[in-house]
Design a protein around this motif. Structure first.
Motif, mmCIF file in Angstrom:
data_model
loop_
_atom_site.group_PDB
_atom_site.id
_atom_site.type_symbol
_atom_site.label_atom_id
_atom_site.label_comp_id
_atom_site.label_asym_id
_atom_site.label_seq_id
_atom_site.Cartn_x
_atom_site.Cartn_y
_atom_site.Cartn_z
ATOM 1 N N GLN A 111 48.384 126.459 68.542
ATOM 2 C CA GLN A 111 47.778 125.162 68.335
ATOM 3 C C GLN A 111 47.543 124.504 69.701
ATOM 4 O O GLN A 111 48.420 124.531 70.567
ATOM 5 N N ALA A 112 46.392 123.897 69.880
ATOM 6 C CA ALA A 112 46.013 123.376 71.197
ATOM 7 C C ALA A 112 46.394 121.918 71.416
ATOM 8 O O ALA A 112 46.321 121.428 72.552
ATOM 9 N N ALA A 113 46.825 121.213 70.368
ATOM 10 C CA ALA A 113 47.019 119.762 70.479
ATOM 11 C C ALA A 113 48.047 119.385 71.541
ATOM 12 O O ALA A 113 47.847 118.430 72.305
ATOM 13 N N ALA B 132 46.638 119.911 75.009
ATOM 14 C CA ALA B 132 45.599 118.900 75.254
ATOM 15 C C ALA B 132 46.214 117.555 75.607
ATOM 16 O O ALA B 132 45.731 116.849 76.509
ATOM 17 N N ASP C 200 40.843 123.919 73.642
ATOM 18 C CA ASP C 200 41.093 124.846 72.544
ATOM 19 C C ASP C 200 40.654 126.265 72.896
ATOM 20 O O ASP C 200 41.297 127.248 72.491
ATOM 21 N N GLU C 201 39.596 126.388 73.695
ATOM 22 C CA GLU C 201 39.160 127.711 74.118
ATOM 23 C C GLU C 201 40.136 128.321 75.119
ATOM 24 O O GLU C 201 40.407 129.534 75.083
ATOM 25 N N VAL D 26 43.369 127.684 75.301
ATOM 26 C CA VAL D 26 44.579 128.054 74.566
ATOM 27 C C VAL D 26 44.340 129.334 73.767
ATOM 28 O O VAL D 26 45.223 130.193 73.681
ATOM 29 N N LYS D 27 43.144 129.488 73.214
ATOM 30 C CA LYS D 27 42.827 130.721 72.486
ATOM 31 C C LYS D 27 42.815 131.915 73.444
ATOM 32 O O LYS D 27 43.299 133.013 73.100
#
Length: 244
Positions: free
Chosen positions: A171-173, A176, A228-229, A231-232
């Motif tokens: 999860q990127a939250a 971020a 998000d990219e 973190v992916k």
């Protein structure tokens, strides 16, 4: 055979582990109240050295590999997969020079000798997973402390432990929120392999003769893509190392 040996060695390892936590509770208090941040951090580093040492009572060797030339004096966000509670002491000890603080669940701030005290005063983020507003607010405050003190963070973006070693979706939250206030923090993946096997049968018996490894992977500069990219990409890198 490894499980069988665990029935005899687990009590010794557990007593040693808990004993270190109890011994270092007053040591941490004295260091923090009489010596300030530096003394307290030193006590935490030494505690985690001994905690890692308890793994060897079970003949579970730890291999920590960091071939990256990571900068000192710059905030870093260490992003790792999460397999067990035993992931944490090696990361604290072997990455000690980066002043990394954990993003932890708020429940751990009560009832656990040494660990709860460190989480309260150590400067990390203690989040309530049932209260998204509190979690984001806490992470933002932590991001400010990171920027002001050049501290680093350790975060497990899967949210929960993987009981079979397979990497869950990141999860990127959290990342971020930290980057919002500390936008120059370097993103560094850490791949943890086979620590879940130590707790394959639960806390009793703990598994024995189980090699475990932590590998620091190539860092990623923030800002080159949406969070998000990034973190992916980190998830994918870790997955390749962990799952092959």
């Amino acid at each position: 055979m490894k499980k069988f040996l665990g029935y005899f060695l687990s009590p010794l390892a557990s007593i040693a582990f808990m004993g270190m936590l109890i011994i270092f509770q007053p040591i941490q208090w004295m260091c923090y109240n009489w010596g300030g941040y530096k003394a307290h951090k030193r006590s935490v580093d030494i505690l985690n050295f001994f905690l890692v040492g308890t793994y060897y009572i079970l003949f579970n060797p730890v291999k920590f590999t960091n071939k990256q030339n990571l900068p000192l004096g710059r905030s870093i966000i260490f992003i790792a997969n999460h397999q067990s509670d035993f992931d944490i002491p090696p990361m604290i000890y072997f990455l000690r020079k980066y002043h990394a603080k954990f993003v932890s669940k708020v429940e751990l701030t009560k009832g656990v000798p040494s660990i709860s005290y460190n989480l309260k005063v150590g400067g990390g983020a203690n989040i309530d997973r049932n209260d998204p507003r509190q979690a984001i607010t806490e992470l933002v405050k932590f991001g400010i402390r990171m920027k002001e003190n050049k501290w680093s963070a350790m975060i497990f973006p899967e949210g929960t432990r993987s009981k079979d070693g397979k990497v869950k979706t990141f999860q990127a939250a959290g990342v971020a929120a930290l980057l919002k206030k500390c936008p120059d923090a370097l993103l560094v993946p850490v791949a943890i392999i086979d620590s879940w096997k130590m707790r394959r049968y639960g806390l009793y018996p703990l598994n024995t003769f189980t090699p475990m490894s932590w590998t620091v992977l190539e860092p990623i500069e923030p800002g080159k893509a949406p969070v998000d990219e990034l973190v992916k990409e980190i998830e994918d890198r870790i997955r390749v190392v962990v799952e092959g």
